[in-house]
Structure formats: C-alpha cells, structure tokens
Design an enzyme around this catalytic site. Structure first.
Site, PDB file in Angstrom:
ATOM      1  N   GLU A 519       0.831  -1.202   0.000  1.00 15.36           N
ATOM      2  CA  GLU A 519       0.000   0.000   0.000  1.00 15.36           C
ATOM      3  C   GLU A 519       0.873   1.262   0.000  1.00 15.36           C
ATOM      4  O   GLU A 519       0.561   2.237  -0.685  1.00 15.36           O
ATOM      5  CB  GLU A 519      -0.950  -0.034   1.212  1.00 15.36           C
ATOM      6  CG  GLU A 519      -1.861   1.171   1.363  1.00 15.36           C
ATOM      7  CD  GLU A 519      -2.717   1.473   0.151  1.00 15.36           C
ATOM      8  OE1 GLU A 519      -2.773   0.679  -0.797  1.00 15.36           O
ATOM      9  OE2 GLU A 519      -3.321   2.561   0.139  1.00 15.36           O
ATOM     10  N   LYS A 641     -11.187   8.407  -9.622  1.00 10.79           N
ATOM     11  CA  LYS A 641     -11.541   7.781  -8.347  1.00 10.79           C
ATOM     12  C   LYS A 641     -12.315   6.480  -8.532  1.00 10.79           C
ATOM     13  O   LYS A 641     -12.074   5.512  -7.836  1.00 10.79           O
ATOM     14  CB  LYS A 641     -12.375   8.773  -7.530  1.00 10.79           C
ATOM     15  CG  LYS A 641     -12.680   8.309  -6.128  1.00 10.79           C
ATOM     16  CD  LYS A 641     -11.478   8.457  -5.240  1.00 10.79           C
ATOM     17  CE  LYS A 641     -11.731   7.944  -3.849  1.00 10.79           C
ATOM     18  NZ  LYS A 641     -10.468   7.659  -3.158  1.00 10.79           N
TER      19      LYS A 641
HETATM   20  O1  M6R Z   1     -13.402   1.913  -5.403  1.00 15.73           O
HETATM   21  P1  M6R Z   1     -12.461   0.761  -5.310  1.00 15.73           P
HETATM   22  O2  M6R Z   1     -11.995   0.485  -3.937  1.00 15.73           O
HETATM   23  O3  M6R Z   1     -13.034  -0.491  -5.932  1.00 15.73           O
HETATM   24  O4  M6R Z   1     -11.214   1.184  -6.167  1.00 15.73           O
HETATM   25  C1  M6R Z   1     -10.151   0.309  -6.401  1.00 15.73           C
HETATM   26  C2  M6R Z   1      -8.938   1.059  -6.911  1.00 15.73           C
HETATM   27  O5  M6R Z   1      -9.227   1.684  -8.122  1.00 15.73           O
HETATM   28  C3  M6R Z   1      -8.453   2.096  -5.911  1.00 15.73           C
HETATM   29  O6  M6R Z   1      -8.181   1.525  -4.669  1.00 15.73           O
HETATM   30  C4  M6R Z   1      -7.181   2.783  -6.433  1.00 15.73           C
HETATM   31  O7  M6R Z   1      -6.146   1.870  -6.464  1.00 15.73           O
HETATM   32  C5  M6R Z   1      -6.842   3.986  -5.556  1.00 15.73           C
HETATM   33  N1  M6R Z   1      -6.604   5.124  -6.387  1.00 15.73           N
HETATM   34  C6  M6R Z   1      -5.633   3.792  -4.749  1.00 15.73           C
HETATM   35  O8  M6R Z   1      -5.351   4.903  -3.956  1.00 15.73           O
END
Ligand code: M6R
Length: 646
Positions: A519, A641
C-alpha cells in the site's frame, strides 16, 4: 469514471453546474463541458451582447467545452461576449471526463450533440456495440464529430425524436418526446450508461437513464437536479433517488417523474443522505488527501460502533449469512483492486491466522478470467471503496453464478457492490474525494478485521474473552493514529526530503509489514509519480538488492513483530550497499536508529492490528513527497476515483 450533473429550475444553471462538476472532478478530469438550454426569444431579437439572434424564436443549445479541468469552463464562461445568453439559461447538463474512447480533446469532451444541434447528451459508462451503431448511423447519413462512443447516443436519440421506427420496426411513439426518445435509444445500446440529455425543443426538460453506472436525482426548493454522485446534490436536498438499472427520470423545473423501460410510471425509493456538507469541502486542510488522512481516527470509531454486543459476541447482522451458513464456510476469496486489494492482503493474514480458514486474495480483474474453485461453502468478500469498480462487480456476478455467497465491503450506501452482494459492511469513511484512497483503506481494514473475528468466533477458534480484548485493541487504534498524526509530521517531512529527488524507491517488510509495504508503494507512485515497488524483505537478496546504490530510498515497515530481527538483518544488507533507509518503527525502538537514516515512530500495537497504524506514516510520506515535487495531490494525472471500465 466521468461525472455528470444536470439542473433545471429557476436559477442560472451554468454556475451551479460548474460547482457540481468541481465536486465530481475526482471521477475524471481530462476534459469538461456544459450544454445550456437557452430560453426561447422573439424572432429577430438581439442577444444581450447585441448580436443578431438567429434562433427564430426557438430555444437554442449552447455547448461550452474545454480540454483539461473544470476550471477551463469558468474561463470560457468569463470570456467577454461569450456565453452572454447561455449564462442566463436555467436548464443545462455538464460533464467531467476520464477518457476511454478517444483522446482528451475538446472535440471528444462531452456534451455530444445530434446532427441538427438540437439534442445534447452527457454519458458515463461504455457503449460496447458503439462501432456497429456508429457504422449504421453513418450509413443513414449521420455525421460524427468525435471519436467517442457517447456520440452514438446523441444520434440515436435524434432519430427517435424525429420519429424513426422503433427498434422492433414498429411505428415510433417517440416523436417530439425527449424522454421516450431516450428510452428508445437505450434499447439499441449494449453496455453501461448513466446518461442525461437535453433538447432545445423541450426547454427545461432533462431526460435521464441508468444502466450499470450510478445516477442520483433529487428535488430541491429551486429546481430538479441530477448527478452521478450525491455529493453534488447535498446543498439542494438530502432526499434523493438512486436510480436502479432500467429506470428513467424526467426532470423539469416543476418536478421529477420516473418510468421503467416500457415507459410505465414507477415510484422509486427515496434515500435520505446525512453526510455533512463539510465532507465536500477541504475544511481548512491544504488538500483532500491530508483532510482524509486526518479523518482516520473517526473512521475507526464509526466503523466499530454497535459491533460488539453486551454478551461479548460480535454483531454483523448485515452479513446475509445465517450462523449455520457461516460455520460451513471453508474457503474465502477476497476480490478487489488497487488499495482495496491491499486491504485484502491484510485480511488474508487475519482470516487464516484467527479463523484458520484458507483465504486467497485475488485482483478482481484476474479472478473472473480464471476458473477458481467455488463451492456453496465458499465465501467471496468483495472490497471496493466506490462500490462501482467494474472489475470487482464483474467478479461478484461471476462468483454468484458459480454458487458462492458474496459479501461486500464498501463505503458507498446503495452502490452496485452493496446491492449485488448477499450482505454488506459499510466502512463509514464518508465520502472520499482525493483519488488516492486513505481513510477508506483504514475503514476496509477495520471491517475486514471484524469479519475475521466473526469467522473465528463462529468457528470457535477464539474465545469471547479473546474477541473482546481484540475488539478493544482495535478501537484503541483510533487514538494511536491520532498520536501519529500529532507527533510524526516533522519526521515524515525529513524522510520526504530524502525521497524528493529519487527516481525510484523500494518498500519492504515481512508478514503484515509486506502487505503494508504494497500500500505504501502504491500511494507513493500514484501521488508523486515516483516509481516505487514493494518487496517482501526476505526476497530482496533474490534480485531487487541489485538496484541499491548510494542514496537509493528503501522504506521499511519494521515495527515490532515476530519477524522484526529478520527484517532488520535485511535492512543491514541494504544499508551496506548505500541505501537511504526510512523505517516505520515502534516507539521505544532505539536499535532501529543504528540502521535507519530516518525513523517514523508508531505506538506499540499487536502485529495483527499493525496495518491500521503503520500505514498512516506511509500515506503521510507519499503526500509529503508529492507536495515537495509539486504534484497535484488530490487529482494525480491519468487516474480517476471510480474505475467503471474493465
Ligand atoms: O473503489 P475501489 O476500492 O473499488 O477502487 C479500487 C482502486 O481503483 C483504488 O483503490 C485505487 O487503487 C486507488 N486510487 C488507490 O489509492
């Protein structure tokens, strides 16, 4: 990905729409645009700028678009002589884009317009059969002005509005009826859409459709609103309708009516939103990322509220599984993407460690293309902050078809992940605006910890006393995070200075530290554009150590754990080769200062709970490096996002 807004009412729409789009920029910020429906004016009249009006007394559409961020629209609107009439329009739609089909140019920016210039659409989603639709529309004489898939919608709606036969070849009942024309257009489209359309021949009307892409509508005192996220509506109303797939809404200044795909009137459920307006504002912080990092103590507390019954038993009644079904679970898959996937890596350690159930963590985008072993006693845990990540949703559907029970962990009430899972835990992070996930990660880890405890309780692997103690320690992490935020900012700054000029960095750790490192590396690369890679510390000597040269940053999660000594040995190997070592270590650990150039301390906490605290310094570090490097912390390039494409 992509944000949609629309307003029709008594106020000037342009400013409202731009303000709404700014709140939606987290969904994409490659280009932006507005379609404003100017009120009809008398034939031969002059507009406010004195130019002869060519509208023949009819209303007109004014399309304003820019490449780049929404702020570009403000410049357009402020240009003297430009948009003088449009600025007074009281109906319009807007869009902020994350490019899928076609480059982020003005031509590809939404809204897209029909050949006759009378209909404009904004769209979020993907039209899978767009190539064939485009070819057949072109055969029928339509001229396309962009490379986007969305533009087919403008032409399909135009045909229906002009009275073309319907998709079954029957007589059109859509002529001169925007809402009916939108419904008809949707019958041709395969794919996902959240759509809003306006027509200059029906000034004041916005037609809205939804399939697999979020759309929220609401009625305020001064008009009717639509958006792809409730965050743009909360100033106007707290009572919103989250459209379901196949539902349509017709907005006018007087109100909103809803229909199904056949045009029959329906009455969808109203959801009350209780977020505070501050959620959408920075509240004095320099950026949303910092604000959201600092909200994490609250997230821990809120996610735990009401979870431990007075009997000492955990209470997760939204699970969607009976205690009998839960006791039969013999395999767990965690499916997720990005940061949520990393939360899954942590859950694996907890579920296997406490509940002794085999647990695999899989990138949702891979899971669905494998043939995973799924039986009725398999539990699939889908983790998604947004609740709308396309890969995660597709994997959920796949898992359910194969007979698994699916449990969702999401931050967004009523999101597709919540609706398509058998049960759900909400992470209580509140809206997360910065593209880089921080507080939602913490909410996910806390929720997954609860799930692991529940499985252990059900399987009889932990006693009520042990669960009570772990639950208390879980709650204590709220204060521990606060302590890190209060005391470690200077140490983080010093460490960030050491990374500022680097071209690359390695994150290392063992066990939980390895998952936390993943992470940390993702956070650093996404906000600072510095290449970063996470490696299990013990694996360094099998290859990555070749990268180390003088000053190369190695960021180590070296908190007290059963593998602490081994981690320190690995760090000494890096130190001997000139690495600049930044360690996240446990308060009171003096030994670490002999190997590390910079130390960021976290309070002592048991290894199982260490991700909740030890990730926080890495979030702060990533942000600090990004700030030092002049990056846009909240909206890093090329990202969005919500990732609603596969
Ligand atoms: O909305 P989600 O948790 O499904 O999104 C998954 C990833 O797109 C998200 O965690 C992305 O990796 C973030 N920008 C990380 O900070």
């Amino acid at each position: 990905m992509c944000g949609i807004v629309g307003y029709t009412g008594v106020d000037a729409a342009a400013e409202l729409l731009v303000a709404g789009l700014k709140r939606l920029e987290y969904r994409g910020y490659d280009s932006a645009g507005l379609a404003l429906v100017e009120a009809p004016c008398a034939a031969g009249a002059a507009d406010a700028a004195g130019a002869a009006d060519a509208r023949d007394g009819r209303a007109a559409l004014d399309i304003i678009r820019c490449a780049g961020k929404v702020a570009g629209l403000e410049d357009e609107l402020a240009t003297p002589g430009r948009c003088t009439v449009a600025r007074l329009a009281t109906c319009g739609i807007g869009h902020t884009r994350w490019a899928t089909h076609g480059r982020p140019t003005v031509e590809n920016a939404h809204p897209h317009v029909s050949c006759d210039g009378r209909i404009a659409v904004v769209h979020n989603g993907i039209i899978e059969n767009f190539a064939e639709l485009r070819a057949s529309l072109e055969e029928r004489g339509h001229v396309f002005k962009s490379e986007t898939d969305t533009e087919v919608f403008a032409h399909l709606i135009e045909e229906a509005y002009q009275g073309a036969p319907n998709s079954a070849g029957g007589p059109a009942k859509t002529a001169g009826d925007l809402m009916a024309a939108v419904r008809e257009a949707c019958t041709h489209v395969v794919g996902a859409y959240g759509l809003a359309a306006v027509c200059a021949d029906e000034p004041g009307v916005i037609a809205v459709a939804r399939k697999d892409s979020p759309i929220v509508v609401g009625r305020g005192e001064r008009g009717s609103y639509v958006a792809s996220d409730v965050i743009t509506l909360i100033d106007a109303t707290r009572d919103v309708v989250v459209l379901e797939d196949g539902q349509f809404a017709r907005l006018s200044p007087e109100g909103i009516t809803y229909t199904d795909a056949q045009g029959r009137a329906i009455e969808p459920a109203v959801t009350h939103v209780d977020w505070d307006v501050d959620t959408a504002e920075k509240g004095g912080y320099p950026d949303f990322m910092m604000k959201e990092i600092c909200e994490q103590p609250r997230v821990v507390r809120d996610t735990l509220v009401g979870r431990l019954a007075s009997s000492g038993e955990l209470d997760i009644d939204e699970l969607g599984l009976t205690p009998e079904e839960l006791s039969l679970v013999d395999r767990v898959y965690v499916i997720a993407c990005g940061t949520s996937y990393h939360a899954g890596l942590i859950a694996k350690n907890l579920i296997e460690g406490w509940a002794r159930i085999p647990c695999a963590v899989e990138a949702a985008s891979e899971f669905r293309y494998r043939n995973p072993i799924i039986t009725p006693s398999t539990l699939v845990v889908a983790v998604s902050q947004s609740g709308e990540t396309a890969d995660t949703l597709a994997a959920i559907r796949d898992a359910r078809i194969k007979g698994a029970k699916v449990f969702g962990i999401t931050n967004v009430v009523g999101s597709p992940v919540a609706r398509e899972s058998d049960g759900v835990i909400y992470t209580k992070a509140n809206k997360e605006i910065a593209v880089a996930s921080t507080k939602s990660f913490t909410g996910q880890v806390v929720s997954l910890t609860l799930l692991a405890l529940l499985l252990a309780q059900t399987k009889g692997k932990l006693t009520t006393g042990q669960i009570r103690m772990l639950f208390r320690e879980l709650g204590d992490t709220a204060e521990q995070i606060q302590h890190i935020l209060d005391t470690q900012r200077a140490a983080v700054h010093e460490a960030a200075l050491a990374c500022r000029e680097a071209r690359s960095a390695l994150f290392v750790g063992r066990g939980m530290g390895s998952a936390i490192s993943c992470e940390g590396a993702l956070k650093l690369k996404e906000v600072s554009y510095l290449h970063a890679e996470a490696y299990a510390a013990g694996e360094m000597k099998h290859g990555p150590i070749a990268l180390i040269e003088r000053g190369f940053p190695v960021i180590a999660v070296a908190t007290k754990s059963p593998t602490y000594d081994k981690t320190v040995s690995n760090l000494k190997e890096c130190e001997a080769r000139g690495a600049c070592i930044i360690a996240v270590a446990t308060e009171g650990d003096e030994e670490i200062t002999r190997v590390a150039d910079h130390v960021i301390y976290v309070p002592p906490v048991r290894d199982a709970l260490s991700p909740i605290t030890a990730t926080v310094p890495l979030q702060l570090l990533a942000r600090e490096v990004a700030v030092l490097r002049g990056c846009d912390v909240d909206q890093p390039r090329n990202l969005a996002k919500s990732v609603t494409v596969e």
